[in-house]
Design an enzyme around this catalytic site. Structure first.
Site, PDB file in Angstrom:
ATOM      1  N   GLU A  32     -15.880 146.144  55.802  1.00 31.94           N
ATOM      2  CA  GLU A  32     -15.837 146.177  54.346  1.00 31.94           C
ATOM      3  C   GLU A  32     -17.210 145.733  53.854  1.00 31.94           C
ATOM      4  O   GLU A  32     -17.711 144.691  54.299  1.00 31.94           O
ATOM      5  CB  GLU A  32     -14.749 145.210  53.832  1.00 31.94           C
ATOM      6  CG  GLU A  32     -14.604 145.320  52.332  1.00 31.94           C
ATOM      7  CD  GLU A  32     -13.542 144.409  51.723  1.00 31.94           C
ATOM      8  OE1 GLU A  32     -12.815 143.732  52.482  1.00 31.94           O
ATOM      9  OE2 GLU A  32     -13.465 144.387  50.489  1.00 31.94           O
ATOM     10  N   ARG A 257      -9.941 138.064  68.433  1.00 28.30           N
ATOM     11  CA  ARG A 257     -11.231 137.968  67.771  1.00 28.30           C
ATOM     12  C   ARG A 257     -12.129 136.965  68.473  1.00 28.30           C
ATOM     13  O   ARG A 257     -11.671 136.086  69.205  1.00 28.30           O
ATOM     14  CB  ARG A 257     -11.098 137.674  66.286  1.00 28.30           C
ATOM     15  CG  ARG A 257     -10.505 136.334  65.938  1.00 28.30           C
ATOM     16  CD  ARG A 257     -10.159 136.283  64.447  1.00 28.30           C
ATOM     17  NE  ARG A 257     -11.336 136.202  63.594  1.00 28.30           N
ATOM     18  CZ  ARG A 257     -11.627 137.085  62.640  1.00 28.30           C
ATOM     19  NH1 ARG A 257     -10.851 138.118  62.406  1.00 28.30           N
ATOM     20  NH2 ARG A 257     -12.692 136.922  61.891  1.00 28.30           N
ATOM     21  N   LYS A 267     -16.686 136.001  56.350  1.00 33.12           N
ATOM     22  CA  LYS A 267     -17.650 136.397  55.322  1.00 33.12           C
ATOM     23  C   LYS A 267     -17.501 135.552  54.074  1.00 33.12           C
ATOM     24  O   LYS A 267     -18.492 135.238  53.414  1.00 33.12           O
ATOM     25  CB  LYS A 267     -17.472 137.880  54.994  1.00 33.12           C
ATOM     26  CG  LYS A 267     -18.178 138.765  55.999  1.00 33.12           C
ATOM     27  CD  LYS A 267     -18.098 140.222  55.605  1.00 33.12           C
ATOM     28  CE  LYS A 267     -16.744 140.788  55.954  1.00 33.12           C
ATOM     29  NZ  LYS A 267     -16.668 142.249  55.814  1.00 33.12           N
TER      30      LYS A 267
END
Ligand code: ATP
Ligand code: MG
Ligand code: MG
Length: 551
Positions: A32, A257, A267
């Site tokens: 994104e 992850r 982020k």
């Protein structure tokens, strides 16, 4: 680029190719554009691009830009730069926002099939009605609107007749599903906002969980690889693929992850560090962003090898940040020229060296890689050494310079400390030594031995330089969930950056941004691209030489 050893995703792909389910695989990396890429993203990049490469498949770089409120062109640009820098080439560059019309049509299809409805409940009410893990959800009073009414309302939502939050479109699935994600998830919301790609064309936007499977299907992605937080979303992913009747049927597969000790990797948090000026931008050398690691001096090779070594599995523990450092040392060992730099200078005068004489001494550029050849360094009567390499009253086993002791100057001569000069406050400001011309390096002198070898820079020819030394930005080992009443900002290390002024060899005068060196006894440094000037190079400490890390 050869991917690492076998893993469960590779096994699935191999089976899908052997069984003829697919004859070509397509993966995608779907960031994104709401921030800069970080090292966690590098894991996803290496897995997606690496696997496709190994099976002669394709990988798209797809911007998952379905939320106009947080996205920006700056991020779109930086993400492309970072993926390329890491060494990967995408097949197609895609924007999820280019599929808005197609997504809208699929939502209309769901409405026509009686599988979606417009809901007037507020966001809070929807949350409340959704129930909990132990309590089933409650159906919205708007759930049984007719297909005609839903089609009409959805069209009017698109036309801009309603304000933000007034209405949403929801999938009609099962309010008592044990999987909360299946309790009529919202698939479209109203947001009167300008989108970085589609401008003001749309005021309704698809939700991630609905948009993502459609994006994958539109691109013919065969294996949609994501992190394990999305495992609970998989049933809805499959629901969308099935009921939207997409031609291609992508399969979602989750992997654990990457988490690294002393590192925040979200982020949202990284953005906060930037916006609240804890750091000098997204590319601050302390940031775990790709651009920060680049500016710090990490190489794409080191990042890729590190990520591969962390493996691909369902689990997601913490990886020691020392492991990343290990890989950059490995990568730079043969590549980085050796040089001498003085971080905290102390002047040494060699009293028996002729006043106006300068001689050039030979030194290897990299003793571990002879092909790099030799360099010449000037030597004369005054030099700088490290303050810590001299002690007036040393403890036992201190083998460096102290009154009466002799040490070797790397690439030069033995010097012996004869006298100490102090200022009014008693601080040592200069050390007087004598040298022995017989002991010149490279002449095979064996007359006597000394225990210490120290580095130095010729004072007259030295180039002033700035050194930027780093410690972890985050003090907590496993920055994970926030303790009560505290945020991760309370764990920011106030001493994460130290800036000092020293000297480097004269042949370092023309270093270029991003050039990397090993400063003898100190570590690997990178020429900072932002603050270095032709008059004064600035060196970022990448890693020190010592490591406790064992692979
Ligand atoms: P963050 O949670 O850090 O903000 P994100 O997942 O929201 O990251 P996206 O831009 O959506 O960021 O991520 C693009 C891809 O990178 C996704 O497929 C995501 O799963 C993957 N990714 C993000 N963080 C990690 C990580 N720490 N380890 C592995 N993959 C990651
Ligand atoms: Mg995301
Ligand atoms: Mg996120």
């Amino acid at each position: 680029m050869e991917q690492n050893s076998s893993n469960f995703i590779r096994t699935i792909i191999t089976e899908d190719l052997e069984s003829g389910k697919h004859d070509k695989i397509i993966t995608r990396f779907p960031p994104e554009p709401n921030g800069y890429l970080h090292i966690g993203h590098a894991k996803s990049i290496v897995i997606n691009f690496g696997l496709a490469d190994d099976f002669n498949g394709k990988t798209n770089l797809r911007f998952d830009d379905t939320n106009p409120l947080k996205e920006d062109q700056e991020f779109v640009d930086s993400i492309q730069e970072d993926v390329k820098w890491l060494g990967y080439e995408w097949d197609d560059l895609r924007f999820a926002s280019d599929y808005f019309e197609e997504m809208y049509n699929r939502a209309v299809l769901l409405i026509k099939k009686g599988l979606a409805y417009v809901d007037d409940l507020s966001a809070d009410e929807i949350r409340e009605y959704r129930g909990t893990l132990t309590e089933p959800g409650k159906e919205s009073p708007y759930r049984d609107r007719s297909i005609e009414e839903n089609l009409d309302l959805f069209e009017r939502m698109r036309a801009g007749e309603f304000g933000n939050g007034e209405k949403v479109l929801r999938a009609k699935i099962d309010m008592s599903s044990p999987n909360i994600n299946m309790r009529d998830p919202v698939i479209y919301r109203i947001a009167h906002a300008t989108h970085h790609n589609t401008g003001d064309k749309w005021c309704i936007y698809p939700m991630y969980a609905f948009a993502h499977p459609l994006e994958d299907a539109i691109e013919g992605v065969t294996h949609s690889l994501c992190t394990t937080e999305f495992e609970d979303q998989r049933p809805f992913y499959n629901w969308v693929i099935e009921h939207c009747e997409t031609e291609s049927k992508p399969r979602q597969i989750e992997f654990g992850r990457l988490n690294i000790t002393n590192t925040v990797m979200s982020k949202r948090k990284l953005k906060q560090l930037v916006e609240e000026n804890y750091v000098d931008g997204w590319d601050d050398p302390r940031m775990p962003t790709i651009s920060g690691l680049r500016r710090r001096g990490f190489t794409p090779e080191a990042i890729r090898e590190f990520v591969k070594a962390t493996g691909v599995s369902k689990g997601s523990g913490f990886v020691d940040s020392a492991m990343l450092e290990h890989f950059v040392r490995e990568d730079l060992k043969l590549k980085a020229p050796r040089t001498m730099g003085i971080l905290r200078p102390l002047k040494v005068v060699i009293t028996n060296y002729p006043e106006d004489q300068v001689e050039m001494l030979d030194a290897e550029i990299n003793p571990e890689n002879e092909e790099m050849g030799m360099r010449q360094i000037p030597f004369s009567r005054e030099i700088y050494i490290e303050q810590e390499d001299f002690m007036e009253n040393p403890p036992k086993k201190y083998f460096r310079l102290f009154p009466g002791n002799e040490v070797r100057l790397k690439h030069a001569y033995f010097i012996k400390c004869e006298d100490v000069i102090k200022d009014e406050d008693g601080n040592v400001v200069e050390v007087h030594c004598t040298y022995d011309p017989e002991t010149k390096s490279g002449t095979g002198f064996t007359g006597r031995k000394v225990k210490g070898t120290i580095h130095w820079v010729d004072a007259k020819h030295a180039v002033p330089a700035e050194f930027r030394l780093y410690e972890p930005l985050i003090l907590d080992e496993t920055e994970d969930e926030e303790d009560e009443g505290k945020t991760f900002l309370d764990k920011v290390n106030p001493r994460s950056l130290e800036i000092i002024q020293g000297f480097v060899e004269p042949n370092m005068k023309d270093v270029k941004p991003q050039e990397k060196f090993q400063f003898f006894r100190h570590g690997y440094f990178n020429v900072d691209p932002k603050y270095s000037t032709p008059e004064k190079p600035v060196f970022n400490l990448i890693v020190s030489l010592k490591s406790s890390f064992k692979l």
